[in-house]
Design an enzyme around this catalytic site. Structure first.
Site, PDB file in Angstrom:
ATOM      1  N   ALA A 259       0.839  -1.193   0.000  1.00  0.00           N
ATOM      2  CA  ALA A 259       0.000   0.000   0.000  1.00  0.00           C
ATOM      3  C   ALA A 259       0.872   1.240   0.000  1.00  0.00           C
ATOM      4  O   ALA A 259       1.993   1.217   0.512  1.00  0.00           O
ATOM      5  CB  ALA A 259      -0.906  -0.011   1.227  1.00  0.00           C
ATOM      6  N   LYS A 260       0.313   2.328  -0.564  1.00  0.00           N
ATOM      7  CA  LYS A 260       1.085   3.568  -0.647  1.00  0.00           C
ATOM      8  C   LYS A 260       1.500   4.064   0.736  1.00  0.00           C
ATOM      9  O   LYS A 260       2.501   4.732   0.884  1.00  0.00           O
ATOM     10  CB  LYS A 260       0.263   4.653  -1.344  1.00  0.00           C
ATOM     11  N   ARG A 261       0.694   3.728   1.747  1.00  0.00           N
ATOM     12  CA  ARG A 261       0.999   4.250   3.088  1.00  0.00           C
ATOM     13  C   ARG A 261       2.255   3.608   3.703  1.00  0.00           C
ATOM     14  O   ARG A 261       2.823   4.145   4.636  1.00  0.00           O
ATOM     15  CB  ARG A 261      -0.199   4.081   4.018  1.00  0.00           C
TER      16      ARG A 261
END
Ligand code: GLU
Length: 322
Positions: A259-261
């Protein structure tokens, strides 16, 4: 050579949504799309999928371009390079989506949907494995009078949905083979325009890939279930579909999708630790295109590129690779 004998130039594309810095999953997508197009002597387009103007920012698009150049994944048309099909930013292409929507409306296949997000979640329709819900058809058969009543009382404009046939759409994925989905039972009538007026990804991607002459779509298997919807749109709009290649997803060591996070797999962190060819080499290794994780320049991977080498199953990131 007659035109019939002439081999059509392949046109591939990378279509990022600039909602943040790219991560390993996006980089793998860019690399595979680039290799697939370039290894067949084709052209590579960069399209900026910034329909969601709340989440997507021009600064991220500019960063994506800088990152692709840093990696050595140069593109022939699109992005700020421009080209014959400019603009390449979806936020500037609404007229085309509007025209396509009108064409579908004229076939009587579009209807307004007044369901709120909460109503959609509460609907008893079965939930699919991938977390999508099947639209239960709540607004599919509203009468003119009911629509007028809703329009009077609704808090916001309706979304627009496409009425799908009870039909199994089959296609041959260039990497995964035969795929099929019944749109009515596994997806339901899907969104063409959201209630906030934004055109849906499904419509925009079809209109753009067709307008840009894209012959091959390379993207992660998370978008596999979108393809039958897109194939229906190609048919209804009288457009020729490209060939689709879906590649396996990268998973972290706990088996979760990247995920981008997660900053550890984001390019900002990776760039501090590695040279571009080190990242390319490691990604190519994961994709079965580099015998070891040794550094590679993208061009050096072109002669050996073949979809047959790319794994079919999701790829778990080895703990110490990055
Ligand atoms: N814009 C989409 C994404 O970044 C990709 C769409 C596509 O390749 O069809 O996930």
């Amino acid at each position: 050579m007659s035109s019939r004998e002439m081999k059509k130039t392949e046109i591939g594309r990378f279509a990022p949504s600039p909602s943040g810095r790219m991560h390993l999953g996006n980089l793998l997508c860019a690399l595979l799309a680039w290799l697939s197009a370039k290894s067949s002597g084709g052209k590579f387009i960069l399209r900026i999928e910034d329909l969601d103007t709340d989440r997507c920012k021009p600064a991220y698009a500019a960063q994506t371009e800088a990152d692709l150049r840093w990696l050595g994944l140069f593109w022939d048309e699109g992005g700020s390079n421009g080209g014959p099909d400019a603009p390449y930013e979806q936020s500037l292409r609404s007229d085309l989506y509007c025209a396509a929507l009108e064409k579908l409306k004229s076939q009587g296949l579009v209807y307004p949907c007044f369901c709120t997000r909460a109503q959609l979640h509460a609907a008893s329709a079965p939930h699919r494995e991938d977390g999508l819900t099947v639209y239960p058809g709540t607004c599919a058969h509203l009468t003119e009078a009911e629509i007028a009543e809703h329009l009077k009382t609704a808090q916001r404009p309706p979304a627009l949905r496409l009425r799908v046939p009870d039909e199994t759409i089959s296609f041959w994925d260039g990497h995964l083979g035969q795929m099929r989905e019944n749109l009515l039972t596994e997806c339901g009538d899907f969104l063409l325009r959201r209630s906030d007026g934004l055109y849906a990804y499904q419509l925009a991607v079809v209109v753009d890939d067709a307008a840009m002459g894209v012959t091959q779509v390379v993207r992660g298997a998370d978008l596999l279930t979108s393809t039958p919807r897109q194939l229906l749109l190609y048919r209804l709009l009288g457009l020729t579909p490209p060939k689709f290649y879906h590649f396996p997803l990268l998973l972290d060591s706990a088996g979760r999708r990247l995920a981008k996070r997660d900053s550890s797999i984001g390019l900002a962190t990776l760039q501090e630790k590695y040279m571009p060819e080190e990242i390319v080499g490691k990604l190519a290794f994961l994709a079965g295109l580099n015998p070891s994780a040794e550094p590679r320049l993208p061009e050096s991977l072109l002669p050996g590129f073949s979809w047959e080498k790319v794994p079919m199953e999701d790829i778990v990131l080895p703990p110490k690779l990055f």
